[in-house]
Design a protein around this motif. Structure first.
Motif, PDB file in Angstrom:
ATOM      1  N   SER A 149       0.932  -1.223  -0.018  1.00  0.00           N
ATOM      2  CA  SER A 149      -0.017   0.003  -0.081  1.00  0.00           C
ATOM      3  C   SER A 149       0.892   1.235  -0.166  1.00  0.00           C
ATOM      4  CB  SER A 149      -0.936   0.039   1.204  1.00  0.00           C
ATOM      5  OG  SER A 149      -1.403   1.343   1.331  1.00  0.00           O
ATOM      6  N   PHE A 150       0.630   2.100  -1.025  1.00  0.00           N
ATOM      7  CA  PHE A 150       1.295   3.286  -1.272  1.00  0.00           C
ATOM      8  C   PHE A 150       0.276   4.536  -1.108  1.00  0.00           C
ATOM      9  CE2 PHE A 150       3.076   7.060  -3.235  1.00  0.00           C
ATOM     10  CZ  PHE A 150       4.660   6.965  -3.146  1.00  0.00           C
ATOM     11  N   GLU A 151       0.496   5.478   0.068  1.00  0.00           N
ATOM     12  CA  GLU A 151      -0.419   6.433   0.482  1.00  0.00           C
ATOM     13  C   GLU A 151       0.210   7.718   0.370  1.00  0.00           C
ATOM     14  OE1 GLU A 151      -3.466   7.196   3.863  1.00  0.00           O
ATOM     15  OE2 GLU A 151      -3.796   5.395   2.824  1.00  0.00           O
ATOM     16  N   HIS A 152      -0.088   8.596  -0.090  1.00  0.00           N
ATOM     17  CA  HIS A 152       0.455  10.174   0.133  1.00  0.00           C
ATOM     18  C   HIS A 152      -0.387  11.371  -0.104  1.00  0.00           C
ATOM     19  CE1 HIS A 152       2.072  10.491  -4.260  1.00  0.00           C
ATOM     20  NE2 HIS A 152       0.923  10.166  -4.273  1.00  0.00           N
ATOM     21  N   GLY A 153      -0.056  12.505   0.386  1.00  0.00           N
ATOM     22  CA  GLY A 153      -0.662  13.613   0.122  1.00  0.00           C
ATOM     23  C   GLY A 153      -0.570  14.844   1.010  1.00  0.00           C
ATOM     24  N   GLY A 154      -1.416  15.637   1.474  1.00  0.00           N
ATOM     25  CA  GLY A 154      -1.206  16.654   2.426  1.00  0.00           C
ATOM     26  C   GLY A 154      -2.242  17.681   2.116  1.00  0.00           C
ATOM     27  N   GLN A 155      -1.988  18.830   2.399  1.00  0.00           N
ATOM     28  CA  GLN A 155      -2.715  20.006   2.170  1.00  0.00           C
ATOM     29  C   GLN A 155      -1.600  21.339   2.422  1.00  0.00           C
ATOM     30  OE1 GLN A 155      -4.532  18.966   6.128  1.00  0.00           O
ATOM     31  NE2 GLN A 155      -4.886  21.140   6.121  1.00  0.00           N
ATOM     32  N   ASP A 156      -2.375  22.698   1.985  1.00  0.00           N
ATOM     33  CA  ASP A 156      -1.663  23.652   2.351  1.00  0.00           C
ATOM     34  C   ASP A 156      -1.824  23.992   4.021  1.00  0.00           C
ATOM     35  OD1 ASP A 156      -3.793  25.893   3.080  1.00  0.00           O
ATOM     36  OD2 ASP A 156      -4.235  25.869   0.965  1.00  0.00           O
ATOM     37  N   THR A 157      -0.970  25.174   4.403  1.00  0.00           N
ATOM     38  CA  THR A 157      -0.834  25.645   5.714  1.00  0.00           C
ATOM     39  C   THR A 157      -1.580  26.556   5.969  1.00  0.00           C
ATOM     40  OG1 THR A 157       1.180  26.453   5.405  1.00  0.00           O
ATOM     41  CG2 THR A 157       1.288  24.445   6.297  1.00  0.00           C
ATOM     42  N   LYS A 158      -2.256  27.538   4.931  1.00  0.00           N
ATOM     43  CA  LYS A 158      -2.774  28.647   4.955  1.00  0.00           C
ATOM     44  C   LYS A 158      -4.435  28.701   4.684  1.00  0.00           C
ATOM     45  CE  LYS A 158       0.970  31.527   3.964  1.00  0.00           C
ATOM     46  NZ  LYS A 158       1.969  32.660   3.260  1.00  0.00           N
ATOM     47  N   TYR A 159      -4.887  27.543   4.331  1.00  0.00           N
ATOM     48  CA  TYR A 159      -6.374  27.402   3.960  1.00  0.00           C
ATOM     49  C   TYR A 159      -6.744  28.349   3.074  1.00  0.00           C
ATOM     50  CZ  TYR A 159      -6.046  24.450   8.194  1.00  0.00           C
ATOM     51  OH  TYR A 159      -5.451  23.674   8.866  1.00  0.00           O
ATOM     52  N   TRP A 160      -6.033  28.295   1.821  1.00  0.00           N
ATOM     53  CA  TRP A 160      -6.399  29.322   0.586  1.00  0.00           C
ATOM     54  C   TRP A 160      -7.266  28.368  -0.340  1.00  0.00           C
ATOM     55  CZ3 TRP A 160      -0.965  31.824  -0.819  1.00  0.00           C
ATOM     56  CH2 TRP A 160      -0.649  32.936   0.207  1.00  0.00           C
ATOM     57  N   LYS A 161      -8.283  28.925  -0.589  1.00  0.00           N
ATOM     58  CA  LYS A 161      -9.200  28.487  -1.806  1.00  0.00           C
ATOM     59  C   LYS A 161      -8.251  27.909  -2.982  1.00  0.00           C
ATOM     60  CE  LYS A 161     -13.522  28.580  -4.126  1.00  0.00           C
ATOM     61  NZ  LYS A 161     -13.533  27.146  -4.017  1.00  0.00           N
ATOM     62  N   GLY A 162      -8.250  26.902  -3.603  1.00  0.00           N
ATOM     63  CA  GLY A 162      -7.519  26.611  -4.785  1.00  0.00           C
ATOM     64  C   GLY A 162      -6.622  25.413  -4.480  1.00  0.00           C
ATOM     65  N   TRP A 163      -5.248  25.342  -5.058  1.00  0.00           N
ATOM     66  CA  TRP A 163      -4.519  24.227  -5.111  1.00  0.00           C
ATOM     67  C   TRP A 163      -2.942  24.827  -4.449  1.00  0.00           C
ATOM     68  CZ3 TRP A 163      -8.238  24.910  -8.582  1.00  0.00           C
ATOM     69  CH2 TRP A 163      -9.592  24.106  -8.693  1.00  0.00           C
ATOM     70  N   PHE A 164      -2.907  25.074  -3.426  1.00  0.00           N
ATOM     71  CA  PHE A 164      -1.725  25.774  -2.902  1.00  0.00           C
ATOM     72  C   PHE A 164      -1.033  24.697  -1.914  1.00  0.00           C
ATOM     73  CE2 PHE A 164      -4.362  29.391  -3.934  1.00  0.00           C
ATOM     74  CZ  PHE A 164      -3.606  30.150  -4.428  1.00  0.00           C
TER      75      PHE A 164
END
Length: 177
Positions: A149-164
């Motif tokens: 199983s290979f799982e990855h990802g994350g998110q931005d740290t400023k909660y900006w709309k879009g793909w930051f």
């Protein structure tokens, strides 16, 4: 035997072959290198990457080794080295969090061994946000390996709309056999 066991590791086929575990914010998407506020990759064959958004985005592939043609006895006796690699970066204008979990699984998809480095938080004010590689090799994990199983990802740290959020590409899982 195939080289990279992951299908669509760079987003050339959008999100095909990936199970979206978390798809928050404005959801996963793919973009062309280097992207807005982005960095070149250094390997011209990699032309796309996956982008995360302002809420957690995680995607996974589970590789069925028997379906890929590996012999169970051979896997159990040889316990071949399993190499995993992933590349991640942030935009130059927004911080991000990167997560990775790779698990070796038995026939019941129970964990035999796991590689889960600490989450990485990148801040463009303090870090070089260019592409970084993370890699790991599993060895001496015992008999029973049937799935990876290979799982990855994350998110931005400023909660900006879009793909930051974090960008990922160049993922691979290979077996020395």
């Amino acid at each position: 035997m195939p080289g990279n066991l992951l299908k669509n590791p760079n987003g050339d086929e959008e999100l095909e072959h990936w199970e979206l575990i978390e798809n928050g914010g404005d959801q996963w998407r793919t973009d062309d290198m280097p992207g807005d506020c982005g960095h070149g990759f250094g390997d011209e064959s990699v032309t796309k990457y996956f982008s995360t958004s302002f809420e957690p985005c995680l995607k996974r592939q589970v590789i069925d080794l028997l379906a890929e043609g590996y012999d169970p006895e051979n896997l159990d006796n040889a316990q071949p080295a399993v190499h995993v690699e992933d590349w991640y970066c942030s935009r130059t204008d927004c911080g991000c969090i990167y997560k990775l979990t790779v698990s070796l699984l038995d026939e019941n998809q129970e964990v035999i061994s796991r590689f889960k480095p600490n989450n990485v938080t990148l801040n463009p004010d303090f870090h070089d946000c260019s592409w970084k590689q993370v890699s790991h090799t599993f060895t001496n994990y015992g008999p029973g390996l049937r799935f990876i199983s290979f799982e990855h990802g994350g998110q931005d740290t400023k909660y900006w709309k879009g793909w930051f959020g974090v960008r990922v590409t160049g993922s691979s899982v290979t077996i020395d056999l």
